[in-house]
Design a protein around this motif. Structure first.
Motif, PDB file in Angstrom:
ATOM      1  N   GLY A 193      38.155  -9.128 -18.437  1.00  0.00           N
ATOM      2  CA  GLY A 193      36.791  -9.650 -18.440  1.00  0.00           C
ATOM      3  C   GLY A 193      35.721  -8.636 -18.111  1.00  0.00           C
ATOM      4  O   GLY A 193      34.541  -8.983 -18.013  1.00  0.00           O
TER       5      GLY A 193
ATOM      6  N   THR B 249      32.942  -7.652 -22.403  1.00  0.00           N
ATOM      7  CA  THR B 249      32.809  -8.987 -23.001  1.00  0.00           C
ATOM      8  C   THR B 249      32.061  -8.985 -24.329  1.00  0.00           C
ATOM      9  O   THR B 249      31.956 -10.027 -24.971  1.00  0.00           O
ATOM     10  CB  THR B 249      32.084  -9.934 -22.031  1.00  0.00           C
ATOM     11  OG1 THR B 249      30.790  -9.391 -21.737  1.00  0.00           O
ATOM     12  CG2 THR B 249      32.874 -10.096 -20.741  1.00  0.00           C
ATOM     13  N   ASN B 250      31.526  -7.833 -24.739  1.00  0.00           N
ATOM     14  CA  ASN B 250      30.738  -7.767 -25.965  1.00  0.00           C
ATOM     15  C   ASN B 250      31.223  -6.605 -26.826  1.00  0.00           C
ATOM     16  O   ASN B 250      31.487  -5.507 -26.315  1.00  0.00           O
ATOM     17  CB  ASN B 250      29.252  -7.573 -25.627  1.00  0.00           C
ATOM     18  CG  ASN B 250      28.345  -7.829 -26.813  1.00  0.00           C
ATOM     19  OD1 ASN B 250      28.367  -7.091 -27.797  1.00  0.00           O
ATOM     20  ND2 ASN B 250      27.538  -8.878 -26.723  1.00  0.00           N
ATOM     21  N   TRP B 251      31.320  -6.836 -28.136  1.00  0.00           N
ATOM     22  CA  TRP B 251      31.806  -5.799 -29.053  1.00  0.00           C
ATOM     23  C   TRP B 251      30.881  -4.582 -29.084  1.00  0.00           C
ATOM     24  O   TRP B 251      31.319  -3.481 -29.420  1.00  0.00           O
ATOM     25  CB  TRP B 251      31.969  -6.372 -30.462  1.00  0.00           C
ATOM     26  CG  TRP B 251      33.204  -7.200 -30.626  1.00  0.00           C
ATOM     27  CD1 TRP B 251      33.281  -8.549 -30.808  1.00  0.00           C
ATOM     28  CD2 TRP B 251      34.549  -6.726 -30.609  1.00  0.00           C
ATOM     29  NE1 TRP B 251      34.592  -8.955 -30.895  1.00  0.00           N
ATOM     30  CE2 TRP B 251      35.399  -7.849 -30.779  1.00  0.00           C
ATOM     31  CE3 TRP B 251      35.134  -5.466 -30.449  1.00  0.00           C
ATOM     32  CZ2 TRP B 251      36.782  -7.747 -30.813  1.00  0.00           C
ATOM     33  CZ3 TRP B 251      36.516  -5.354 -30.487  1.00  0.00           C
ATOM     34  CH2 TRP B 251      37.322  -6.479 -30.664  1.00  0.00           C
ATOM     35  N   GLN B 252      29.621  -4.774 -28.741  1.00  0.00           N
ATOM     36  CA  GLN B 252      28.674  -3.662 -28.747  1.00  0.00           C
ATOM     37  C   GLN B 252      29.101  -2.566 -27.764  1.00  0.00           C
ATOM     38  O   GLN B 252      28.853  -1.373 -27.986  1.00  0.00           O
ATOM     39  CB  GLN B 252      27.286  -4.179 -28.389  1.00  0.00           C
ATOM     40  CG  GLN B 252      26.158  -3.226 -28.738  1.00  0.00           C
ATOM     41  CD  GLN B 252      24.809  -3.895 -28.616  1.00  0.00           C
ATOM     42  OE1 GLN B 252      24.570  -4.656 -27.683  1.00  0.00           O
ATOM     43  NE2 GLN B 252      23.903  -3.611 -29.556  1.00  0.00           N
ATOM     44  N   GLU B 253      29.795  -2.957 -26.691  1.00  0.00           N
ATOM     45  CA  GLU B 253      30.279  -1.982 -25.715  1.00  0.00           C
ATOM     46  C   GLU B 253      31.385  -1.110 -26.292  1.00  0.00           C
ATOM     47  O   GLU B 253      31.728  -0.073 -25.717  1.00  0.00           O
ATOM     48  CB  GLU B 253      30.800  -2.710 -24.473  1.00  0.00           C
ATOM     49  CG  GLU B 253      29.759  -3.548 -23.751  1.00  0.00           C
ATOM     50  CD  GLU B 253      30.358  -4.320 -22.596  1.00  0.00           C
ATOM     51  OE1 GLU B 253      30.721  -3.692 -21.587  1.00  0.00           O
ATOM     52  OE2 GLU B 253      30.480  -5.560 -22.707  1.00  0.00           O
TER      53      GLU B 253
ATOM     54  N   ASP C 200      26.638  -6.768 -31.772  1.00  0.00           N
ATOM     55  CA  ASP C 200      26.242  -7.463 -30.540  1.00  0.00           C
ATOM     56  C   ASP C 200      26.760  -8.898 -30.596  1.00  0.00           C
ATOM     57  O   ASP C 200      26.026  -9.846 -30.903  1.00  0.00           O
ATOM     58  CB  ASP C 200      24.711  -7.429 -30.391  1.00  0.00           C
ATOM     59  CG  ASP C 200      24.239  -8.065 -29.076  1.00  0.00           C
ATOM     60  OD1 ASP C 200      25.091  -8.312 -28.199  1.00  0.00           O
ATOM     61  OD2 ASP C 200      23.026  -8.325 -28.962  1.00  0.00           O
ATOM     62  N   GLU C 201      28.054  -9.049 -30.321  1.00  0.00           N
ATOM     63  CA  GLU C 201      28.706 -10.353 -30.342  1.00  0.00           C
ATOM     64  C   GLU C 201      29.690 -10.447 -29.181  1.00  0.00           C
ATOM     65  O   GLU C 201      30.358  -9.455 -28.838  1.00  0.00           O
ATOM     66  CB  GLU C 201      29.489 -10.561 -31.648  1.00  0.00           C
ATOM     67  CG  GLU C 201      28.631 -10.634 -32.893  1.00  0.00           C
ATOM     68  CD  GLU C 201      29.460 -10.843 -34.138  1.00  0.00           C
ATOM     69  OE1 GLU C 201      29.032 -11.598 -35.022  1.00  0.00           O
ATOM     70  OE2 GLU C 201      30.551 -10.240 -34.222  1.00  0.00           O
ATOM     71  N   ASN C 202      29.759 -11.610 -28.589  1.00  0.00           N
ATOM     72  CA  ASN C 202      30.725 -11.821 -27.517  1.00  0.00           C
ATOM     73  C   ASN C 202      32.144 -11.686 -28.050  1.00  0.00           C
ATOM     74  O   ASN C 202      32.430 -12.076 -29.187  1.00  0.00           O
ATOM     75  CB  ASN C 202      30.546 -13.204 -26.897  1.00  0.00           C
ATOM     76  CG  ASN C 202      29.283 -13.313 -26.060  1.00  0.00           C
ATOM     77  OD1 ASN C 202      28.802 -12.315 -25.524  1.00  0.00           O
ATOM     78  ND2 ASN C 202      28.738 -14.518 -25.966  1.00  0.00           N
ATOM     79  N   ILE C 203      33.020 -11.130 -27.243  1.00  0.00           N
ATOM     80  CA  ILE C 203      34.423 -10.966 -27.640  1.00  0.00           C
ATOM     81  C   ILE C 203      35.182 -12.251 -27.358  1.00  0.00           C
ATOM     82  O   ILE C 203      35.149 -12.773 -26.245  1.00  0.00           O
ATOM     83  CB  ILE C 203      35.085  -9.799 -26.877  1.00  0.00           C
ATOM     84  CG1 ILE C 203      34.403  -8.474 -27.232  1.00  0.00           C
ATOM     85  CG2 ILE C 203      36.582  -9.731 -27.186  1.00  0.00           C
ATOM     86  CD1 ILE C 203      34.896  -7.293 -26.415  1.00  0.00           C
ATOM     87  N   ARG C 204      35.835 -12.759 -28.379  1.00  0.00           N
ATOM     88  CA  ARG C 204      36.707 -13.931 -28.241  1.00  0.00           C
ATOM     89  C   ARG C 204      38.136 -13.399 -28.095  1.00  0.00           C
ATOM     90  O   ARG C 204      38.801 -13.077 -29.078  1.00  0.00           O
ATOM     91  CB  ARG C 204      36.573 -14.820 -29.480  1.00  0.00           C
ATOM     92  CG  ARG C 204      37.284 -16.155 -29.399  1.00  0.00           C
ATOM     93  CD  ARG C 204      37.186 -16.878 -30.734  1.00  0.00           C
ATOM     94  NE  ARG C 204      35.821 -17.259 -31.055  1.00  0.00           N
ATOM     95  CZ  ARG C 204      35.323 -18.481 -30.910  1.00  0.00           C
ATOM     96  NH1 ARG C 204      36.091 -19.442 -30.427  1.00  0.00           N
ATOM     97  NH2 ARG C 204      34.083 -18.750 -31.244  1.00  0.00           N
TER      98      ARG C 204
ATOM     99  N   ASN D 163      34.619 -12.542 -34.419  1.00  0.00           N
ATOM    100  CA  ASN D 163      34.462 -11.776 -33.182  1.00  0.00           C
ATOM    101  C   ASN D 163      35.714 -11.825 -32.311  1.00  0.00           C
ATOM    102  O   ASN D 163      35.678 -11.480 -31.132  1.00  0.00           O
ATOM    103  CB  ASN D 163      33.261 -12.308 -32.383  1.00  0.00           C
ATOM    104  CG  ASN D 163      33.410 -13.774 -31.994  1.00  0.00           C
ATOM    105  OD1 ASN D 163      34.120 -14.521 -32.651  1.00  0.00           O
ATOM    106  ND2 ASN D 163      32.726 -14.185 -30.930  1.00  0.00           N
TER     107      ASN D 163
END
Length: 295
Positions: A147, A150-154, A159-163, A213
């Motif tokens: 955790g 939490t975001n693919w942008q990282e 810029d989407e939350n990671i599922r 995502n």
């Protein structure tokens, strides 16, 4: 959404069936078992492998249906296979390492599990083919599943939350994920992010409309040969793409042992069977099936 592992047609690999995909030896097996045949169970991903063993060593007229309760070569998934082994309903199973639950259960019952490495396989992570991310590090895998990321942008993506999908507790792939997490605490996923079968987690990540995502995990042979979903792509880890060559060389970081697992005292037939699996002929079938031999 859950359809279970039986959505895979394991009958395509059933020993002695017409047109079976199970691997063959190029000459008769040096071992032929004809009586007191070991009862086999195992992980879905390994049914093609132990189906090839049965086809080489067992008599042709047996019941080897992967889903029949009285089959000599049942395929009931990793967790159930360990349950059957500990209950004395199976003599040998083909799986990855046992979960903490099954290790503890064996210890409480005074049962010694014997794990014999017979092959190697890559634990892989995959995303939807439209995800621009191609590679992540081992540390980033742990960051995602703890955790911290939490975001693919990282990771250089959108810029989407990671599922972050997971499997059910005590499954082979979930146990492997826990092992590679080390001291990092695994996040508790929402219920809709937990899947019963490995085929389900692949289908979900492949869905363009809802799950672009997502990230999931499986094993190389399973997702490239048994499922073959063109809507997912495998991620390189630490810059190394998972392949037979990188498993063999040790360059790919997440390589796991495939085990022949027994519990307590072994019969003569089980001992002979294990020795044969580690012989030149047995290891040939490991390679021909698509896994990496240990010898």
């Amino acid at each position: 959404m859950t359809v279970g592992e039986q959505s895979l047609n394991l009958l395509e690999y059933m020993p002695f069936s017409e047109g079976t995909k199970a691997a063959f030896l190029d000459k008769p097996s040096a071992l032929q078992l004809r009586s007191e045949l070991p009862r086999i169970d195992g992980a879905t991903a390994f049914y093609p492998l132990y189906a090839s063993f049965v086809q080489a060593v067992y008599p042709k007229d047996g019941n080897y249906h992967p889903h029949a309760w009285d089959s000599l070569a049942l395929c009931s998934t990793t967790s159930r296979a360990y349950d059957s082994l500990l209950a004395g309903e199976a003599d040998i199973i083909f799986c990855f390492e046992p979960s903490e639950y099954h290790r503890n259960t064996a210890a409480e019952d005074g049962i010694t599990l014997q794990l014999t490495p017979i092959g190697r396989e890559a634990f892989v992570f995959f995303v939807n083919q439209n995800n621009p991310v191609e590679s992540i590090t081992s540390g980033q895998v742990r960051d995602i599943y703890s955790g911290r990321i939490t975001n693919w942008q990282e990771l250089g993506g959108r810029d989407e939350n990671i599922r972050a999908y997971q499997r059910r507790e005590n499954s082979g792939s979930q146990t492997t994920l826990i092992a590679i997490m080390g001291d990092d605490q695994l996040i508790d996923p929402p219920t809709e992010h937990v899947f019963y079968g490995m085929s389900d987690i692949i289908k979900a990540a492949a869905s363009y409309r809802n799950y672009e995502n997502a990230v999931g995990f499986s094993f190389l042979f399973y997702c490239t040969e048994m499922v073959r979903n063109s809507e997912i792509k495998l991620l390189a880890i630490d810059g190394v793409y998972p392949s037979k060559e990188t498993i063999q060389s040790g360059d790919y970081p997440f390589v796991r042992e495939i085990y022949a697992v027994t519990a307590g005292d072994e019969s003569s037939q089980v001992r002979q069977f294990k020795e044969w699996i580690l012989s030149k002929q047995g290891q040939y079938l490991v390679k021909q099936t698509g896994y990496i031999p240990v010898k």
